[in-house]
Each structure stands twice: as structure tokens, then as C-alpha cells.
Design a protein around this motif. Structure first.
Motif, PDB file in Angstrom:
ATOM      1  N   GLU A   1       1.117  -1.025   0.039  1.00  0.00           N
ATOM      2  CA  GLU A   1      -0.069   0.013  -0.086  1.00  0.00           C
ATOM      3  C   GLU A   1       0.793   1.249   0.000  1.00  0.00           C
ATOM      4  O   GLU A   1       2.003   1.250   0.753  1.00  0.00           O
ATOM      5  CB  GLU A   1      -0.759  -0.011   1.338  1.00  0.00           C
ATOM      6  N   THR A   2       0.550   2.243  -0.633  1.00  0.00           N
ATOM      7  CA  THR A   2       1.335   3.476  -0.785  1.00  0.00           C
ATOM      8  C   THR A   2       0.980   4.303   0.615  1.00  0.00           C
ATOM      9  O   THR A   2      -0.223   4.654   0.462  1.00  0.00           O
ATOM     10  CB  THR A   2       0.934   4.177  -2.235  1.00  0.00           C
ATOM     11  N   ALA A   3       1.727   4.449   1.390  1.00  0.00           N
ATOM     12  CA  ALA A   3       1.420   5.186   2.302  1.00  0.00           C
ATOM     13  C   ALA A   3       1.472   6.600   2.136  1.00  0.00           C
ATOM     14  O   ALA A   3       2.534   7.117   1.501  1.00  0.00           O
ATOM     15  CB  ALA A   3       2.496   5.087   3.604  1.00  0.00           C
ATOM     16  N   GLU A   4       0.716   7.339   2.431  1.00  0.00           N
ATOM     17  CA  GLU A   4       0.490   9.045   2.246  1.00  0.00           C
ATOM     18  C   GLU A   4       1.468   9.614   3.392  1.00  0.00           C
ATOM     19  O   GLU A   4       1.518   9.149   4.321  1.00  0.00           O
ATOM     20  CB  GLU A   4      -0.972   9.261   2.491  1.00  0.00           C
ATOM     21  N   PRO A   5       2.005  10.797   2.959  1.00  0.00           N
ATOM     22  CA  PRO A   5       2.908  11.321   3.773  1.00  0.00           C
ATOM     23  C   PRO A   5       2.240  11.911   5.139  1.00  0.00           C
ATOM     24  O   PRO A   5       0.640  12.124   5.071  1.00  0.00           O
ATOM     25  CB  PRO A   5       3.461  12.509   3.174  1.00  0.00           C
ATOM     26  N   PRO A   6       2.604  11.952   6.251  1.00  0.00           N
ATOM     27  CA  PRO A   6       1.997  12.436   7.221  1.00  0.00           C
ATOM     28  C   PRO A   6       1.457  13.649   6.874  1.00  0.00           C
ATOM     29  O   PRO A   6       2.082  14.576   6.435  1.00  0.00           O
ATOM     30  CB  PRO A   6       2.746  12.351   8.387  1.00  0.00           C
ATOM     31  N   PRO A   7       0.256  14.235   7.462  1.00  0.00           N
ATOM     32  CA  PRO A   7      -0.167  15.610   7.390  1.00  0.00           C
ATOM     33  C   PRO A   7       0.786  16.683   7.870  1.00  0.00           C
ATOM     34  O   PRO A   7       1.229  16.349   8.951  1.00  0.00           O
ATOM     35  CB  PRO A   7      -1.548  15.708   7.842  1.00  0.00           C
ATOM     36  N   ASP A   8       0.900  17.756   7.221  1.00  0.00           N
ATOM     37  CA  ASP A   8       1.914  18.883   7.924  1.00  0.00           C
ATOM     38  C   ASP A   8       0.800  19.799   8.534  1.00  0.00           C
ATOM     39  O   ASP A   8       0.203  20.751   8.035  1.00  0.00           O
ATOM     40  CB  ASP A   8       2.660  19.554   6.689  1.00  0.00           C
ATOM     41  N   PRO A   9       1.047  20.042   9.818  1.00  0.00           N
ATOM     42  CA  PRO A   9       0.227  20.874  10.524  1.00  0.00           C
ATOM     43  C   PRO A   9       0.147  22.540   9.958  1.00  0.00           C
ATOM     44  O   PRO A   9      -0.781  23.048   9.822  1.00  0.00           O
ATOM     45  CB  PRO A   9       0.720  20.912  12.090  1.00  0.00           C
ATOM     46  N   GLU A  10       1.628  22.678   9.539  1.00  0.00           N
ATOM     47  CA  GLU A  10       1.594  24.218   9.071  1.00  0.00           C
ATOM     48  C   GLU A  10       0.711  24.266   7.657  1.00  0.00           C
ATOM     49  O   GLU A  10       0.081  25.201   7.400  1.00  0.00           O
ATOM     50  CB  GLU A  10       3.258  24.424   8.742  1.00  0.00           C
ATOM     51  N   LEU A  11       0.875  23.181   6.918  1.00  0.00           N
ATOM     52  CA  LEU A  11       0.075  23.196   5.678  1.00  0.00           C
ATOM     53  C   LEU A  11      -1.373  23.348   6.019  1.00  0.00           C
ATOM     54  O   LEU A  11      -1.958  23.942   5.222  1.00  0.00           O
ATOM     55  CB  LEU A  11       0.428  21.981   4.704  1.00  0.00           C
TER      56      LEU A  11
ATOM     57  N   ARG B   1       5.876  27.728   4.292  1.00  0.00           N
ATOM     58  CA  ARG B   1       6.023  28.658   5.406  1.00  0.00           C
ATOM     59  C   ARG B   1       6.411  30.157   5.008  1.00  0.00           C
ATOM     60  O   ARG B   1       6.364  30.920   5.963  1.00  0.00           O
ATOM     61  CB  ARG B   1       7.192  28.210   6.457  1.00  0.00           C
ATOM     62  N   HIS B   2       6.757  30.158   3.790  1.00  0.00           N
ATOM     63  CA  HIS B   2       7.051  31.575   3.634  1.00  0.00           C
ATOM     64  C   HIS B   2       6.834  32.055   2.055  1.00  0.00           C
ATOM     65  O   HIS B   2       5.991  33.018   1.940  1.00  0.00           O
ATOM     66  CB  HIS B   2       8.870  31.713   3.366  1.00  0.00           C
ATOM     67  N   ARG B   3       7.191  31.052   1.291  1.00  0.00           N
ATOM     68  CA  ARG B   3       6.748  31.802  -0.423  1.00  0.00           C
ATOM     69  C   ARG B   3       5.128  32.021  -0.854  1.00  0.00           C
ATOM     70  O   ARG B   3       5.078  32.884  -1.441  1.00  0.00           O
ATOM     71  CB  ARG B   3       7.577  30.895  -1.290  1.00  0.00           C
ATOM     72  N   LEU B   4       4.506  30.852  -0.454  1.00  0.00           N
ATOM     73  CA  LEU B   4       3.106  30.879  -0.653  1.00  0.00           C
ATOM     74  C   LEU B   4       2.380  32.124   0.216  1.00  0.00           C
ATOM     75  O   LEU B   4       1.730  32.839  -0.423  1.00  0.00           O
ATOM     76  CB  LEU B   4       2.290  29.699  -0.588  1.00  0.00           C
ATOM     77  N   PRO B   5       2.797  32.354   1.291  1.00  0.00           N
ATOM     78  CA  PRO B   5       2.045  33.384   2.059  1.00  0.00           C
ATOM     79  C   PRO B   5       2.448  34.777   1.639  1.00  0.00           C
ATOM     80  O   PRO B   5       2.006  35.646   1.718  1.00  0.00           O
ATOM     81  CB  PRO B   5       2.745  33.050   3.627  1.00  0.00           C
ATOM     82  N   VAL B   6       3.836  34.761   1.103  1.00  0.00           N
ATOM     83  CA  VAL B   6       4.403  36.129   0.715  1.00  0.00           C
ATOM     84  C   VAL B   6       3.662  36.374  -0.694  1.00  0.00           C
ATOM     85  O   VAL B   6       3.133  37.545  -1.110  1.00  0.00           O
ATOM     86  CB  VAL B   6       5.771  36.166   0.617  1.00  0.00           C
ATOM     87  N   ALA B   7       3.456  35.400  -1.446  1.00  0.00           N
ATOM     88  CA  ALA B   7       2.590  35.581  -2.706  1.00  0.00           C
ATOM     89  C   ALA B   7       1.385  36.034  -2.649  1.00  0.00           C
ATOM     90  O   ALA B   7       0.700  37.007  -3.488  1.00  0.00           O
ATOM     91  CB  ALA B   7       2.801  34.210  -3.512  1.00  0.00           C
TER      92      ALA B   7
ATOM     93  N   GLN C   1       5.242  28.702 -10.782  1.00  0.00           N
ATOM     94  CA  GLN C   1       6.830  28.529 -10.287  1.00  0.00           C
ATOM     95  C   GLN C   1       6.828  27.753  -8.987  1.00  0.00           C
ATOM     96  O   GLN C   1       7.836  26.931  -9.142  1.00  0.00           O
ATOM     97  CB  GLN C   1       7.121  29.924 -10.188  1.00  0.00           C
ATOM     98  N   LEU C   2       6.243  28.130  -8.227  1.00  0.00           N
ATOM     99  CA  LEU C   2       6.301  27.223  -6.887  1.00  0.00           C
ATOM    100  C   LEU C   2       5.814  25.647  -7.121  1.00  0.00           C
ATOM    101  O   LEU C   2       6.775  24.994  -6.820  1.00  0.00           O
ATOM    102  CB  LEU C   2       5.312  27.783  -5.679  1.00  0.00           C
ATOM    103  N   ALA C   3       4.882  25.544  -7.759  1.00  0.00           N
ATOM    104  CA  ALA C   3       4.691  24.239  -8.273  1.00  0.00           C
ATOM    105  C   ALA C   3       5.589  23.580  -9.037  1.00  0.00           C
ATOM    106  O   ALA C   3       5.921  22.497  -8.785  1.00  0.00           O
ATOM    107  CB  ALA C   3       3.176  24.189  -9.098  1.00  0.00           C
ATOM    108  N   ALA C   4       6.409  24.196  -9.734  1.00  0.00           N
ATOM    109  CA  ALA C   4       7.366  23.665 -10.620  1.00  0.00           C
ATOM    110  C   ALA C   4       8.603  23.305  -9.799  1.00  0.00           C
ATOM    111  O   ALA C   4       9.212  22.384 -10.060  1.00  0.00           O
ATOM    112  CB  ALA C   4       8.021  24.496 -11.740  1.00  0.00           C
ATOM    113  N   GLU C   5       8.568  23.902  -8.820  1.00  0.00           N
ATOM    114  CA  GLU C   5       9.736  23.732  -7.656  1.00  0.00           C
ATOM    115  C   GLU C   5       9.598  22.198  -6.824  1.00  0.00           C
ATOM    116  O   GLU C   5      10.431  21.807  -6.406  1.00  0.00           O
ATOM    117  CB  GLU C   5       9.995  24.790  -6.847  1.00  0.00           C
TER     118      GLU C   5
END
Length: 98
Positions: A6-16, A55-61, A92-96
Motif C-alpha cells: 500500500e502506498t503510504a500517504e505522507p503524514p499531514p503537515d500541521p503548517e500546511l 512557511r514563506h513563499r506562498l504566504p508572501v505571494a 513557479q512554486l509548483a514547478a519547484e
């Protein structure tokens, strides 16, 4: 025979998750692709690139978009469209993320 992996999903990121809850309250244009970026960040899971984006780039955008929208009535005719600018940044963020 071994059991199928089974493909385990990454644990949820509380900040996200906190950022997602906040962004749900912000009037963002669907055309900017923020929802798709958030989904990609969930799939990717925590890591250096995702952490910088969350934590930084999307909030700034988003902040830049909201500020530009606020001042749009006083902007000149050559002012870039805030929604298009946010869309470019999100792309651009998605490409990164890879």
C-alpha cells in the motif's frame, strides 16, 4: 505470496493544514491555481522545498496579491493584473516541487 504494498500517504503537515484553512477564507482567484498547489504540497509531504513554500513563499505571494488588489483602484493603466501575477508565482512554486 506477499501482501500488495500500500502506498503510504505522507503524514499531514500541521503548517500546511493551517495555511489551507486560512486560504479557504481568502478571496483568491481560482485561475491562480492555489488549490492545485496545496494538493501537490499534500502529496509531496514535508521536505525542504515544500517547507519553504508553505512557511514563506506562498504566504508572501498571497500577501502580495491581496496588497495589489487593495491598491488597484489607484494603480496606473500599466499595472500588472494581480491575479495573473499570483498565478505565475504559484506556477513557479509548483514547478519547484518537481
Amino acid at each position: 505470496m506477499s501482501a500488495p504494498r500500500e502506498t503510504a500517504e505522507p503524514p499531514p503537515d500541521p503548517e500546511l493544514e493551517a495555511l489551507t484553512v486560512y486560504l479557504d477564507t481568502v478571496p483568491l482567484p481560482a485561475s491562480a491555481g492555489v488549490d492545485a498547489l496545496l494538493a501537490a504540497l499534500r502529496e509531496t509531504g514535508p521536505g525542504p522545498a515544500a517547507d519553504r513554500i508553505v512557511r514563506h513563499r506562498l504566504p508572501v505571494a498571497v500577501d502580495g496579491y491581496l496588497r495589489a488588489r487593495t491598491w488597484l483602484p489607484w494603480a496606473g493603466p500599466d499595472t500588472p493584473d494581480p491575479a495573473a501575477e499570483l498565478g505565475r508565482e504559484v506556477k513557479q512554486l509548483a514547478a519547484e516541487l518537481g
